[in-house]
Design an enzyme around this catalytic site. Structure first.
Site, short mmCIF file in Angstrom:
data_model
loop_
_atom_site.label_atom_id
_atom_site.label_comp_id
_atom_site.label_asym_id
_atom_site.label_seq_id
_atom_site.Cartn_x
_atom_site.Cartn_y
_atom_site.Cartn_z
N GLU A 119 19.64 -0.65 9.08
CA GLU A 119 19.01 0.68 9.00
C GLU A 119 17.52 0.56 8.72
O GLU A 119 17.07 -0.47 8.21
CB GLU A 119 19.71 1.58 7.98
CG GLU A 119 19.68 1.12 6.56
CD GLU A 119 20.40 2.11 5.64
OE1 GLU A 119 19.97 3.27 5.56
OE2 GLU A 119 21.39 1.71 5.00
N LYS A 121 13.91 0.64 7.05
CA LYS A 121 13.44 0.54 5.67
C LYS A 121 12.33 1.57 5.49
O LYS A 121 11.23 1.41 6.04
CB LYS A 121 12.93 -0.86 5.37
CG LYS A 121 12.56 -1.03 3.92
CD LYS A 121 12.33 -2.49 3.58
CE LYS A 121 12.10 -2.65 2.08
NZ LYS A 121 11.08 -1.78 1.52
N ASP A 123 9.35 3.76 3.97
CA ASP A 123 8.23 3.44 3.09
C ASP A 123 8.07 4.59 2.10
O ASP A 123 7.22 5.46 2.26
CB ASP A 123 6.96 3.26 3.94
CG ASP A 123 5.91 2.50 3.19
OD1 ASP A 123 6.22 1.97 2.11
OD2 ASP A 123 4.77 2.43 3.69
N TYR A 230 21.25 5.13 0.35
CA TYR A 230 21.74 3.94 1.03
C TYR A 230 22.53 2.97 0.16
O TYR A 230 23.01 1.96 0.65
CB TYR A 230 20.58 3.20 1.68
CG TYR A 230 19.39 2.93 0.77
CD1 TYR A 230 19.49 2.10 -0.34
CD2 TYR A 230 18.15 3.52 1.03
CE1 TYR A 230 18.40 1.86 -1.16
CE2 TYR A 230 17.06 3.28 0.21
CZ TYR A 230 17.19 2.45 -0.87
OH TYR A 230 16.12 2.21 -1.69
N LYS A 319 10.65 -7.33 7.90
CA LYS A 319 9.43 -6.53 7.92
C LYS A 319 8.80 -6.51 9.32
O LYS A 319 8.82 -7.52 10.02
CB LYS A 319 8.40 -7.12 6.92
CG LYS A 319 8.81 -6.98 5.47
CD LYS A 319 8.92 -5.51 5.12
CE LYS A 319 8.86 -5.21 3.66
NZ LYS A 319 7.59 -5.25 3.03
N CYS A 413 -32.72 -8.37 -0.52
CA CYS A 413 -31.64 -7.64 -1.19
C CYS A 413 -31.90 -6.14 -1.08
O CYS A 413 -32.99 -5.67 -1.43
CB CYS A 413 -31.57 -8.07 -2.65
SG CYS A 413 -30.44 -7.06 -3.63
N CYS A 416 -32.80 -4.83 -4.88
CA CYS A 416 -34.01 -5.16 -5.65
C CYS A 416 -35.12 -5.74 -4.79
O CYS A 416 -36.21 -6.01 -5.29
CB CYS A 416 -33.66 -6.14 -6.78
SG CYS A 416 -33.19 -7.76 -6.19
N CYS A 431 -28.43 -12.88 -3.37
CA CYS A 431 -29.70 -12.27 -3.77
C CYS A 431 -30.32 -13.20 -4.82
O CYS A 431 -29.63 -13.63 -5.75
CB CYS A 431 -29.41 -10.90 -4.37
SG CYS A 431 -30.74 -10.31 -5.43
N CYS A 437 -32.07 -7.82 -10.66
CA CYS A 437 -31.31 -7.06 -9.65
C CYS A 437 -30.32 -6.12 -10.34
O CYS A 437 -29.39 -6.56 -11.01
CB CYS A 437 -30.58 -8.01 -8.72
SG CYS A 437 -29.61 -7.13 -7.49
O1 I6G Z 1 14.43 -1.02 -1.18
C1 I6G Z 1 15.48 -0.80 -0.36
C2 I6G Z 1 15.31 -0.12 0.79
C3 I6G Z 1 16.40 0.11 1.63
C4 I6G Z 1 16.75 -1.27 -0.75
C5 I6G Z 1 17.86 -1.04 0.09
C6 I6G Z 1 17.65 -0.35 1.30
O2 I6G Z 1 18.73 -0.16 2.06
C7 I6G Z 1 18.56 0.51 3.27
N1 I6G Z 1 19.07 -1.49 -0.27
C8 I6G Z 1 19.21 -2.15 -1.41
C9 I6G Z 1 20.55 -2.68 -1.77
C10 I6G Z 1 18.13 -2.39 -2.24
N2 I6G Z 1 16.91 -1.95 -1.92
C11 I6G Z 1 18.27 -3.14 -3.49
#
Ligand code: I6G
Length: 674
Positions: A119, A121, A123, A230, A319, A413, A416, A431, A437
């Site tokens: 799934e 992640k 932000d 999740y 990532k 600079c 100065c 500088c 300065c």
């Molecule tokens: O930081 C996280 C983002 C998404 C997660 C996570 C996650 O699952 C979709 N799942 C776990 C088990 C943990 N951090 C610890």
């Protein structure tokens, strides 16, 4: 019950059901059934009815989402089950290795294809929602994983967080997920903020974090926050689910929002296919994601695989690589640092890349500008990966303006007017103004007061600029001659704040030698070197008398650092400042000097200590290792020789495992020390 009361109760229940149905249609199905105006009317009616009949109000009433009076502070909540983080992977090989490692750990044949739940992640910010007997009892941030902040009052205002669960829910259920701000809401919020003359948020994550850190939940209630859940925390029913997929389905059935993009995939190939598919869709999603999370589907296998440091072995965050965007260079100018180092900076047309708006990027040095031939007016490619600082990676020469000029590095600079001295084939520019300065002076004072140096609380950059500008200070020692009236006269100060600053300055007089050495800003002397010098010489006057030959006998001090230290203390103005600091009350306890055993197996080894130790304080372990010739540093890199892994160690232990660096337990350390 009187007839009037009965009628009120009926109306109240009808209103609640109506509002809940509209909430579901609007937030969960994304298909509103009434206008915003009609919705507001219903809510207003409910609030009025509750005001007339306070005994009707229950904690799961829709009215509870509009926020309540501000709190004084956030309470702390100890997590019953620690809130972990995830290990990261970056390449296809990392994912294949993750899958193979799990096969080995679970003693499974590599021909057996594991099921994973993949799934996005998000932000955002991790949150724990605790339900007891079907009622939301608290919501907490991750914090340090063991203890988080109580943000229940704010989380209640998020319309898709269920306040009450169906009776089928276990009597205790802790659900974890991510709170985030969708792009559309973020854009509208920032536009509204800017229209009101406020500063916009740099990215949706910061906006979500800022919204959840409000003491006044009425502010949070107006912020467009969303949540996907999740994971499971504490639970009263051990047989609640057998797989990750079933867990997500159970959450959904209870009314929790679950990311609709999750998928059951087979083996590392299935994970990678999912990753590629989503990487292509990423730009079109309504929320920011920074990777994909893979989790072993079978929960019994998750339990068998267990944890390393603060992350589960059965999950991985894959990532996304750095993002790149194109923008133009409006201006190039230079900044002068505390040692006179001159750093060029490109001022850009703001561009949203890798989750933040970038408007300034360092160009590092003259050689880098020449290498890329960056010019004012150029269209450039900006890259940002994770938390790494953004950088210009290329110039689009096809878009170069016909009249553009090669950038000329300043020969004087800008602060100065002194000559700029360039060495190292354009890599180092300084500088030559030294004490005259103003920029060097201001930066030097900012460094002196910073947290890891003299730690003078409340003396921010603007105040330093004002003190220098008004000629109240011209050296760091002058800080200790400031009086209350002078501070009070500065813009923005009242009696209390002026006294607080004077008190902070006073408190900073009692310090440690290593801090003082670091604070002096001797070129080439960072925190670790300052500590080594303090441990080797014990007193400042001994160090001031040391020549470079002697300094070079210390481990990790080479000719360049030794020369810099010798030069610094040979300078009469520096000697005068040091004397004034002591005359004005700065003091420290002498450090006990322990001779280094030249036969020690630790001699020259770089060591990191992470996690808690049971038999001694970390500071003591550090000192003993240093006395045996080790260099004890704070972060794990490929140059680290050994990582001492204590109790509840976190990401540093993980990094050591990933980099293949030797680790040692506290017991093994003790054995070697003894
Ligand atoms: O930081 C996280 C983002 C998404 C997660 C996570 C996650 O699952 C979709 N799942 C776990 C088990 C943990 N951090 C610890």
């Amino acid at each position: 019950m009187s007839d009037a009361k009965n009628a009120s109760l009926r109306l109240y229940q009808q209103l609640r059901e109506q509002i809940q149905a509209h909430n579901h249609a609007y937030y969960t199905k994304d298909q509103p059934t009434i206008s915003d105006y009609e919705y507001d009317q219903l809510m207003q009616q409910l609030i009025e009815l509750e005001a007339q009949n306070p005994d009707l109000v229950s904690p799961d009433s829709p009215s509870q989402r509009v926020g309540s009076a501000p709190l004084d502070e956030f309470k702390q909540i100890r997590h019953q089950v620690p809130m972990l983080s995830l290990s990261n992977g970056f390449s296809d090989e990392d994912i294949v290795e993750f899958d193979q490692r799990l096969h080995r750990q679970l003693d499974q044949d590599s021909a057996v294809e594991f099921d994973y739940i993949a799934e996005p992640k998000l932000d955002g910010l991790a949150v724990s929602l605790m339900y007891e007997n079907g009622r939301l009892v608290y919501a907490a941030t991750r914090g340090d994983g063991k203890t988080g902040e109580d943000i229940t009052h704010n989380v209640r205002t998020i319309s898709t967080v269920p306040l009450a669960l169906a009776s089928s829910a276990p009597s205790q259920l802790e659900v974890r997920g991510e709170i985030f701000m969708p792009h559309a809401g973020f854009k509208a919020l920032n536009e509204a903020h800017i229209a009101q003359g406020k500063k916009g948020f740099v990215n949706p994550r910061n906006a979500a974090a800022g919204s959840l850190r409000q003491l006044d939940s009425r502010i949070t209630a107006k912020r467009p926050l969303a949540i996907f859940v999740y994971a499971l925390g504490a639970i009263s029913d051990p047989d609640y689910a057998q797989t990750q997929e079933q867990l997500l389905l159970n959450f959904k059935a209870l009314g929790f929002p679950v990311c609709p993009l999750y998928k059951l995939v087979k083996g590392s190939e299935g994970c990678l296919d999912y990753y590629r598919g989503l990487a292509n869709k990423r730009e079109h999603l309504d929320y920011e994601i920074d990777g994909i999370v893979y989790k072993l589907n079978r929960l019994d296998w998750q339990a068998d695989a267990g944890f390393i440091a603060k992350a589960p072995r059965w999950a991985l965050a894959h990532k996304f690589p750095a993002q790149e965007k194109s923008t133009t260079v409006n201006e190039i100018n230079v900044q002068v640092g505390r040692t006179g180092a001159i750093t060029p900076v490109a001022r850009l047309e703001p561009v949203f890349v890798g989750g933040v708006t970038v408007s300034n990027v360092t160009l590092h040095n003259q050689a880098e500008i020449q290498r890329l031939d960056i010019r004012v007016g150029d269209t450039v490619i900006v890259r940002r990966a994770g938390d790494v600082i953004p950088q210009i990676v290329a110039v689009n020469l096809e878009k170069r303006l016909p009249k553009s000029l090669v950038y000329e590095f300043p020969s004087h600079c800008p602060e100065c007017g002194s000559d700029v001295l360039v060495s190292g084939e354009g890599i180092i520019a300084r500088c030559s103004g030294g004490l005259i300065c103003g920029a060097q002076l201001r930066q030097g004072i900012k460094h002196f007061v910073s947290r890891k140096a003299m730690d003078i609380d409340g003396l921010g950059d603007k105040i330093v600029d004002a003190l220098v500008h008004q000629e109240l200070i011209s050296t760091v020692a002058d800080l200790y001659a400031l009086n209350f009236e002078q501070v009070l006269d500065l813009e923005g100060f009242a009696e209390k704040s002026a006294q607080n600053l004077i008190d902070s300055i006073e408190q900073s007089k009692e310090t440690e030698l290593a801090r003082l050495l670091y604070a002096l800003g001797i070129p080439q002397v960072g925190e670790t070197t300052a500590e080594q010098l303090a441990n080797s010489y014990g007193k400042l006057d001994k160090l001031m008398q040391a020549d470079k030959e002697h300094l070079e006998t210390l481990p990790d001090i080479g000719p360049v650092v030794a020369e810099s230290i010798e030069q610094f203390f040979a300078d009469q103005s520096n000697q005068k400042v040091v004397k004034q600091l002591f005359d004005r009350g700065v003091h420290y306890d002498d450090v006990e000097v322990v001779a280094v055993d030249q036969e020690s197996p630790w001699l020259g080894k770089t060591v990191v200590i992470t996690g808690g130790l049971d038999t001694m304080a970390r500071a003591e372990a550090k000192k003993r290792l240093q006395s045996l010739g080790a260099k004890v540093t704070g972060s794990v890199s490929k140059n680290t020789d050994v990582v001492i892994v204590g109790r509840d160690a976190g990401s540093k232990a993980l990094k050591a495992e990933q980099l293949g660096i030797s680790t040692m337990s506290e017991a093994e350390l003790l054995e070697l020390l003894n």
